[in-house]
Design a protein around this motif. Structure first.
Motif, PDB file in Angstrom:
ATOM      1  N   SER A   7       0.846  -1.187   0.000  1.00  5.57           N
ATOM      2  CA  SER A   7       0.000   0.000   0.000  1.00  5.57           C
ATOM      3  C   SER A   7       0.880   1.236   0.000  1.00  5.57           C
ATOM      4  O   SER A   7       2.080   1.157   0.303  1.00  5.57           O
ATOM      5  CB  SER A   7      -0.926   0.013   1.217  1.00  5.57           C
ATOM      6  OG  SER A   7      -0.165   0.022   2.404  1.00  5.57           O
ATOM      7  N   GLY A   9       1.200   3.686  -2.660  1.00  7.97           N
ATOM      8  CA  GLY A   9       1.583   4.334  -3.914  1.00  7.97           C
ATOM      9  C   GLY A   9       0.641   5.478  -4.257  1.00  7.97           C
ATOM     10  O   GLY A   9      -0.338   5.731  -3.564  1.00  7.97           O
ATOM     11  N   GLY A  10       0.976   6.189  -5.340  1.00  4.44           N
ATOM     12  CA  GLY A  10       0.124   7.277  -5.764  1.00  4.44           C
ATOM     13  C   GLY A  10       0.850   8.261  -6.641  1.00  4.44           C
ATOM     14  O   GLY A  10       1.943   7.995  -7.140  1.00  4.44           O
ATOM     15  N   LEU A  11       0.210   9.421  -6.811  1.00  4.24           N
ATOM     16  CA  LEU A  11       0.744  10.501  -7.629  1.00  4.24           C
ATOM     17  C   LEU A  11       1.299  11.590  -6.713  1.00  4.24           C
ATOM     18  O   LEU A  11       0.623  12.017  -5.770  1.00  4.24           O
ATOM     19  CB  LEU A  11      -0.349  11.075  -8.521  1.00  4.24           C
ATOM     20  CG  LEU A  11      -0.010  12.335  -9.324  1.00  4.24           C
ATOM     21  CD1 LEU A  11       1.075  12.038 -10.350  1.00  4.24           C
ATOM     22  CD2 LEU A  11      -1.263  12.875  -9.988  1.00  4.24           C
ATOM     23  N   VAL A  12       2.519  12.028  -7.003  1.00  2.93           N
ATOM     24  CA  VAL A  12       3.145  13.066  -6.188  1.00  2.93           C
ATOM     25  C   VAL A  12       3.954  13.977  -7.099  1.00  2.93           C
ATOM     26  O   VAL A  12       4.446  13.547  -8.148  1.00  2.93           O
ATOM     27  CB  VAL A  12       4.032  12.429  -5.092  1.00  2.93           C
ATOM     28  CG1 VAL A  12       5.192  11.666  -5.699  1.00  2.93           C
ATOM     29  CG2 VAL A  12       4.515  13.462  -4.091  1.00  2.93           C
ATOM     30  N   LEU A  18       6.517  10.009  -0.448  1.00  2.66           N
ATOM     31  CA  LEU A  18       5.537   8.937  -0.312  1.00  2.66           C
ATOM     32  C   LEU A  18       6.118   7.883   0.607  1.00  2.66           C
ATOM     33  O   LEU A  18       7.347   7.734   0.695  1.00  2.66           O
ATOM     34  CB  LEU A  18       5.214   8.294  -1.657  1.00  2.66           C
ATOM     35  CG  LEU A  18       4.265   8.994  -2.616  1.00  2.66           C
ATOM     36  CD1 LEU A  18       4.192   8.229  -3.927  1.00  2.66           C
ATOM     37  CD2 LEU A  18       2.878   9.148  -2.016  1.00  2.66           C
ATOM     38  N   THR A  90       9.380   7.279 -11.176  1.00  2.07           N
ATOM     39  CA  THR A  90       8.089   6.751 -11.600  1.00  2.07           C
ATOM     40  C   THR A  90       8.237   5.304 -12.055  1.00  2.07           C
ATOM     41  O   THR A  90       9.055   4.980 -12.918  1.00  2.07           O
ATOM     42  CB  THR A  90       7.519   7.594 -12.751  1.00  2.07           C
ATOM     43  OG1 THR A  90       7.251   8.914 -12.264  1.00  2.07           O
ATOM     44  CG2 THR A  90       6.234   6.981 -13.300  1.00  2.07           C
ATOM     45  N   THR A 113       2.609  -1.669  -6.690  1.00  3.60           N
ATOM     46  CA  THR A 113       1.873  -0.432  -6.456  1.00  3.60           C
ATOM     47  C   THR A 113       2.502   0.671  -7.307  1.00  3.60           C
ATOM     48  O   THR A 113       3.727   0.799  -7.367  1.00  3.60           O
ATOM     49  CB  THR A 113       1.858  -0.060  -4.962  1.00  3.60           C
ATOM     50  OG1 THR A 113       1.030   1.093  -4.756  1.00  3.60           O
ATOM     51  CG2 THR A 113       3.251   0.221  -4.423  1.00  3.60           C
ATOM     52  N   GLN A 114       1.666   1.441  -7.977  1.00  2.00           N
ATOM     53  CA  GLN A 114       2.151   2.464  -8.904  1.00  2.00           C
ATOM     54  C   GLN A 114       2.590   3.708  -8.151  1.00  2.00           C
ATOM     55  O   GLN A 114       1.843   4.231  -7.306  1.00  2.00           O
ATOM     56  CB  GLN A 114       1.070   2.832  -9.918  1.00  2.00           C
ATOM     57  CG  GLN A 114       1.460   3.922 -10.898  1.00  2.00           C
ATOM     58  CD  GLN A 114       2.510   3.462 -11.905  1.00  2.00           C
ATOM     59  OE1 GLN A 114       2.394   2.382 -12.480  1.00  2.00           O
ATOM     60  NE2 GLN A 114       3.523   4.294 -12.121  1.00  2.00           N
ATOM     61  N   VAL A 115       3.776   4.195  -8.489  1.00  4.02           N
ATOM     62  CA  VAL A 115       4.262   5.479  -8.004  1.00  4.02           C
ATOM     63  C   VAL A 115       4.511   6.360  -9.222  1.00  4.02           C
ATOM     64  O   VAL A 115       5.271   5.983 -10.121  1.00  4.02           O
ATOM     65  CB  VAL A 115       5.563   5.326  -7.192  1.00  4.02           C
ATOM     66  CG1 VAL A 115       6.162   6.699  -6.878  1.00  4.02           C
ATOM     67  CG2 VAL A 115       5.292   4.559  -5.905  1.00  4.02           C
ATOM     68  N   THR A 116       3.856   7.503  -9.260  1.00  6.71           N
ATOM     69  CA  THR A 116       4.010   8.431 -10.371  1.00  6.71           C
ATOM     70  C   THR A 116       4.458   9.779  -9.826  1.00  6.71           C
ATOM     71  O   THR A 116       3.799  10.351  -8.951  1.00  6.71           O
ATOM     72  CB  THR A 116       2.692   8.598 -11.144  1.00  6.71           C
ATOM     73  OG1 THR A 116       2.257   7.322 -11.621  1.00  6.71           O
ATOM     74  CG2 THR A 116       2.881   9.536 -12.327  1.00  6.71           C
TER      75      THR A 116
END
Length: 119
Positions: A7, A9-12, A18, A90, A113-116
């Motif tokens: 858990s 991840g997300g857009l930053v 993060l 990313t 988990t995607q990290v952008t």
């Protein structure tokens, strides 16, 4: 079997932070190394950081000084604090656990988990 659930991840935006978490669950297993890998589009999966059961960390040169890996051995949980994020960070981040289950050695992966990092 060992299940890994990630858990965080997300857009930053560039320069932001993060924190990723990964919890290992199952029965009768012993985890001796946990870590994070990442895979950007069109590239191979690469090591980000690992930590042993004794707490010794290892980092990729590209994240040294920006990322910190830590571990709660009682909870079989590993964390990755990511600071000063750059667009090149990313990727899809995967949790990994190397464990023993009786005489067997396991190499377990989370779902990713995607990290952008983007404006």
């Amino acid at each position: 079997q060992v299940q890994l659930v990630e858990s965080g991840g997300g857009l930053v935006q560039p320069g932001g932070s993060l924190r990723l978490s990964c919890a290992a669950s199952g029965s009768s297993f012993s985890v001796y190394v946990m870590g994070w890998y990442r895979q950007a589009p069109g590239q191979q999966r690469e090591l980000v950081a690992t930590i042993t059961s004794g707490g010794s960390p290892n980092y990729a040169d590209s994240v040294k000084g920006r990322f910190t890996i830590s571990r709660d051995s009682l909870k079989n949980t590993v964390y990755l604090q990511m600071n000063s994020l750059k667009p090149e960070d990313t990727a899809v981040y995967y949790c990994n656990a190397k464990a023993t289950l009786g005489p067997a050695r396991l190499d377990c992966w989370g779902q990713g988990t995607q990290v952008t990092v983007s404006t």
